[in-house]
Design an enzyme around this catalytic site. Sequence first.
Site, PDB file in Angstrom:
ATOM      1  N   SER A   7       0.832  -1.203   0.000  1.00 46.73           N
ATOM      2  CA  SER A   7       0.000   0.000   0.000  1.00 46.73           C
ATOM      3  C   SER A   7       0.869   1.257   0.000  1.00 46.73           C
ATOM      4  O   SER A   7       1.612   1.488  -0.946  1.00 46.73           O
ATOM      5  CB  SER A   7      -0.972  -0.058   1.178  1.00 46.73           C
ATOM      6  OG  SER A   7      -2.068   0.800   0.995  1.00 46.73           O
ATOM      7  N   ASP A  60      -1.863  14.726  12.824  1.00 44.92           N
ATOM      8  CA  ASP A  60      -2.107  16.001  12.146  1.00 44.92           C
ATOM      9  C   ASP A  60      -1.559  15.990  10.729  1.00 44.92           C
ATOM     10  O   ASP A  60      -2.241  16.377   9.768  1.00 44.92           O
ATOM     11  CB  ASP A  60      -1.484  17.155  12.941  1.00 44.92           C
ATOM     12  CG  ASP A  60      -2.394  17.652  14.051  1.00 44.92           C
ATOM     13  OD1 ASP A  60      -3.579  17.261  14.068  1.00 44.92           O
ATOM     14  OD2 ASP A  60      -1.920  18.432  14.898  1.00 44.92           O
ATOM     15  N   HIS A  98      -7.067  -6.532   0.641  1.00 44.48           N
ATOM     16  CA  HIS A  98      -5.973  -5.580   0.453  1.00 44.48           C
ATOM     17  C   HIS A  98      -4.727  -6.008   1.224  1.00 44.48           C
ATOM     18  O   HIS A  98      -3.609  -5.801   0.767  1.00 44.48           O
ATOM     19  CB  HIS A  98      -6.448  -4.197   0.900  1.00 44.48           C
ATOM     20  CG  HIS A  98      -5.443  -3.112   0.723  1.00 44.48           C
ATOM     21  ND1 HIS A  98      -4.795  -2.879  -0.476  1.00 44.48           N
ATOM     22  CD2 HIS A  98      -4.965  -2.170   1.600  1.00 44.48           C
ATOM     23  CE1 HIS A  98      -3.975  -1.841  -0.339  1.00 44.48           C
ATOM     24  NE2 HIS A  98      -4.055  -1.411   0.909  1.00 44.48           N
TER      25      HIS A  98
END
Length: 307
Positions: free
Chosen positions: A133, A229, A288
Site C-alpha cells: 500500500s 495532524d 488488500h
Amino acid sequence: MLRWARAWRVPRGVLGASSPRRLAVPVTFCSSRSSGQENADLRPLPLSYNLLDGDATLPAIVFLHGLFGSKTNFNSLAKAMVQRTGRRVLTVDARNHGDSPHSPDASYEAMSQDLQGLLPQLGLVPCVLVGHSMGGKTAMLLALQRPDVVERLVVVDISPVGTTPGSHIGAFIAAMKAVEIPEKVPHSQARKLADKQLSSVVKEAGIRQFLLTNLVEVGGRFSWRLNLDTLAQHLDKIMTFPQQREPYSGPTLFLLGGNSTYVQPSHHSEIRRLFPQAQIQTVPNAGHWVHSDKPQDFMDAVTSFLA
C-alpha cells in the site's frame, strides 16, 4: 506448517465521530520528534528499523508497511522469510509512523529519501523492496528514482495510479483524536478504554486492535505515536503517486488481492509503462492485506519471484 497471527482488515464502512468522556484528557499524539519544516531539502530522517541477520552475499529483503502501520506488522513474516530464504530481512518504520521521527512532510519523495539514507548506511544496496500500500508506493518511487538501489521490486496491492482517499481513512484519524483516557492508568486499562470509545464507530475488533498498537504512554499520559495532524493534512498526497517518466527496468512483481479493488484493470497500462518487466499476480480470496489474509500464498509468491 508455519503458524501466523491474523492481522486486521479495514472495514468498508465510514467511521463517525466519537464522544468525549468526562474526567479524562484527550489522547495526544507525539510531536516532540518533529524534524522541522516541510520539504526542508528532503533531508533523510533517522528511521527506526529491525534487521534480521542472514547471508550477506544475497540482496536483503526490505519490508515497507502501509498507512497506520509499523515495522512490527511484519515480525512473523520477516522471521519466516529469513528461515526460508537465508537472506537478511529489514523492517522499517516510515516517517510519522511507529518509532520513527515525525515530520510535516509526508510526501513519497521524502519517504524515498529516508530509505536512500538508511539502506547504504546498513550496507543493504542493492536490495529487494517489498512494499504494501503506502509502502508499495514508496518502494515504486525509490526504484524509479534510484534503480541502482533496488535489485528487484515487489508491490503489494497498490499501483502507480492515484486514487481518491476513502472517507473512512480520515474518519480513522478523527476517531483516534477523539479518544480520551484518564492520566496514570495502567496500559492494559488504557487500551480497554480506548477500545471501548473506538468501538462506537470502528465496528470491527481487528481494526481497533491494529489502531491500538499505536497507543503509547509518555510521562504518564497516553499518546498516539502516529503523526495524526500531518497524516490528516496530507491524505490527498498520500493517495496520489508522483508523476514519473523514466521506467524501472528491473524484475518487478505486483501481488494483488483477489477480493481487493485497489488495483483496477485500467491501471495495468501505467504499471506496464513504468515497470516493463512487471508480473501481475493475483492471490485468490485475499483482500488488500494480502500478506495477512493469505500469508502462505504471499510467502510462496515472493520466494518464487526471488528464485
